[in-house]
Structure formats: structure tokens, C-alpha cells
Scaffold this motif. Structure first.
Motif, short mmCIF file in Angstrom:
data_model
loop_
_atom_site.label_atom_id
_atom_site.label_comp_id
_atom_site.label_asym_id
_atom_site.label_seq_id
_atom_site.Cartn_x
_atom_site.Cartn_y
_atom_site.Cartn_z
N ILE A 26 0.97 -1.18 -0.04
CA ILE A 26 -0.16 -0.04 0.00
C ILE A 26 0.82 1.32 -0.03
O ILE A 26 0.51 2.30 -0.70
N ALA A 27 1.97 1.25 0.72
CA ALA A 27 2.88 2.43 0.76
C ALA A 27 3.38 2.64 -0.51
O ALA A 27 3.63 3.84 -1.10
N HIS A 28 3.95 1.35 -0.93
CA HIS A 28 4.46 1.71 -2.46
C HIS A 28 3.50 2.33 -3.44
O HIS A 28 3.90 3.11 -4.25
N ARG A 29 2.23 1.71 -3.52
CA ARG A 29 1.35 1.98 -4.38
C ARG A 29 0.96 3.57 -4.12
O ARG A 29 0.86 4.44 -5.15
N GLN A 30 1.08 4.22 -2.99
CA GLN A 30 0.74 5.63 -2.43
C GLN A 30 1.89 6.65 -2.53
O GLN A 30 1.94 7.55 -2.61
N GLY A 31 3.11 5.89 -2.72
CA GLY A 31 4.53 6.70 -2.68
C GLY A 31 4.70 7.14 -1.52
O GLY A 31 5.33 8.41 -1.44
N VAL A 32 4.35 6.83 -0.31
CA VAL A 32 4.87 7.13 1.01
C VAL A 32 5.96 6.24 1.73
O VAL A 32 5.83 4.89 1.27
N ASP A 33 6.53 6.68 2.69
CA ASP A 33 7.14 5.94 3.64
C ASP A 33 6.38 5.40 4.63
O ASP A 33 5.99 6.11 5.82
N PRO A 34 6.33 3.84 5.01
CA PRO A 34 5.35 3.41 5.83
C PRO A 34 5.96 3.66 7.36
O PRO A 34 5.15 3.39 8.10
N ASP A 35 7.30 3.88 7.35
CA ASP A 35 7.71 4.28 8.76
C ASP A 35 7.36 5.75 9.30
O ASP A 35 7.31 6.15 10.40
N ALA A 36 7.12 6.74 8.34
CA ALA A 36 6.88 8.19 8.47
C ALA A 36 5.49 8.22 8.54
O ALA A 36 5.06 9.01 9.07
N ASP A 37 4.59 7.24 7.63
CA ASP A 37 3.26 7.68 7.40
C ASP A 37 2.38 6.35 7.92
O ASP A 37 2.83 5.18 7.36
N LEU A 38 1.47 6.60 8.88
CA LEU A 38 1.03 5.43 9.60
C LEU A 38 -0.35 4.94 8.69
O LEU A 38 -0.74 3.92 9.14
N ARG A 39 -0.64 5.65 7.77
CA ARG A 39 -2.06 5.34 7.21
C ARG A 39 -2.02 4.05 6.51
O ARG A 39 -2.95 3.15 6.42
N PRO A 40 -1.07 3.54 5.64
CA PRO A 40 -0.90 2.15 5.13
C PRO A 40 -0.88 1.11 6.12
O PRO A 40 -1.72 0.08 6.14
N ARG A 41 -0.34 1.50 7.46
CA ARG A 41 -0.37 0.41 8.37
C ARG A 41 -1.82 0.49 8.93
O ARG A 41 -2.51 -0.73 9.47
N VAL A 42 -2.55 1.54 9.19
CA VAL A 42 -3.78 1.37 9.81
C VAL A 42 -4.74 1.04 8.86
O VAL A 42 -5.57 0.16 9.43
N LEU A 43 -4.63 1.22 7.80
CA LEU A 43 -5.62 0.74 6.70
C LEU A 43 -5.64 -0.70 6.74
O LEU A 43 -6.59 -1.40 6.90
#
Length: 214
Positions: free
Chosen positions: A145-162
Motif C-alpha cells: 500500500i505504501a509503495h502504491r501511494q508513494g509514501v514511507d510506511p515508517d513515517a506515514d501510519l496510514r498504510p499500516r492503519v488501513l
């Protein structure tokens, strides 16, 4: 095709048949006798191999009991990766999870699938292994999910929360199906889809650029 290539293919297919046979035999015995009462010797005997040969395929009984769950984990990750690149994360993950549920119901039947889950949940050793496996799968889905959104999963909690919310809904949907007298695959898909929709009702399809809000 060369003779050596053909023989290699035959060996690979034979190994896969033996592996599948061990999984089916093991799960049958676990459901019939109980996990603790089933021995590796008994599982091996069901497919006419020695206990020594058994260990060429699996490290122990736990791997047998959790093998189909591991295969379904791979399926949901692959299904997510196959979703269109521009599809928002929530519908992409929802489609991937329901594809996994549909495959599990079609391949095993709802009743057997639910009985196996119940066996895992009531057996401490299997429950611990299943939780470890689920955590690893959630990490893989989070990374995707983080890759698809272009975000860092360590800095952006949204992929993990989703992923955590959707997998909690998956568990609740499964529990609801266990209490439902129906054993129809479409009913299981309906209940899990409903649980996912309720759990994610406040999550928009398009995310904000600020990682602190959806």
C-alpha cells in the motif's frame, strides 16, 4: 523438450502432489482426532511415505496446519499487486481480501475452512503461529500500500492503519460467519464485505497529502 527437463518436471509435479497430500491428510486428521493427538507418523502413513521423508516437506505438524493459510496470504498479496496502479488503496485492498476469501471458499468449502480456523483458534501452538503469520502478511500488505501511494510506511501510519482495520474486519466477518447457519460461499463474502465496509466507513478513497489525516 529434453528427457532431463521432462524428468525434472515430473519430479516437481510428484513433489507437489505429495506436499498437497500431506496437507490434506494432516488437516483431515487434525479435524477428526485433534491436533495434539495426531502424530507425524500417522500423517506420513496416509500418503505412503516415511516419517523421515515427511521432514523433506515440512518442519513439523504446525507447518501442515498453517500451510493453507500461508498460501492464502500469498494470494491476497498477489491480488493486491495485480490491482490497477491508479486504484485508491481502500478499494484495492478490499478487492484483494475478498478475492482471497472467495478462493478459500471455492477450494475448501466454507464448512471445512471454518472448521480449520476454529481448530487453529482453540490450539495455543497454532494460534501463536497463525498470529505470527498474520503479522507478517500485514507487513507485506502495508509495504505494498505504501509503495502504491508513494509514501514511507515508517513515517506515514496510514498504510499500516488501513491494513490493520481491514484485517480486524476480516476476523469479525469470519466470526459472524461461524455463528451463521448458512454455509454458502456468497454469504461469507457478503458478511466479510459488510464488516470491511463498516470498519472503513470513515476512510476516504483519496488520501490527503498530510500524513496526519486521511
Amino acid at each position: 523438450m529434453s528427457v532431463s527437463t521432462d524428468q525434472g518436471g515430473l519430479r516437481a509435479r510428484k513433489k507437489q502432489r505429495t506436499r498437497s497430500g500431506l496437507i490434506e491428510a494432516g488437516v483431515d486428521l487434525f479435524l477428526d482426532k485433534g491436533y495434539d493427538a495426531t502424530t507425524i507418523d500417522e500423517i506420513a502413513a496416509q500418503v505412503d511415505i516415511s516419517p523421515r521423508t515427511f521432514f523433506r516437506y515440512f518442519a513439523g505438524k504446525e507447518d501442515i496446519a498453517l500451510a493453507k493459510g500461508a498460501a492464502l496470504d500469498d494470494l491476497v498479496v498477489e491480488a493486491l499487486r495485480a490491482r490497477p496502479a491508479g486504484e485508491p488503496p481502500l478499494p484495492a485492498l478490499r478487492h484483494a481480501v475478498l478475492a482471497m476469501v472467495r478462493e478459500s471458499a471455492a477450494s475448501e468449502g466454507v464448512g471445512r475452512f471454518l472448521h480449520t480456523q476454529h481448530l487453529i483458534n482453540k490450539t495455543p501452538t497454532l494460534l501463536a503461529g497463525n498470529l505470527r503469520r498474520a503479522a507478517e502478511t500485514e507487513e507485506r500488505l502495508t509495504a505494498e500500500i505504501a509503495h502504491r501511494q508513494g509514501v514511507d510506511p515508517d513515517a506515514d501510519l496510514r498504510p499500516r492503519v488501513l491494513v490493520g482495520v481491514v484485517y480486524a474486519a476480516l476476523r469479525i466477518g469470519m466470526e459472524a460467519m461461524c455463528a451463521d447457519p448458512s454455509r454458502e460461499p456468497e454469504r461469507m463474502i457478503e458478511l466479510i464485505g459488510q464488516a470491511v465496509d463498516l470498519a472503513t466507513a470513515g476512510i476516504p478513497e483519496t488520501w490527503d497529502t498530510d500524513p496526519r489525516r486521511w
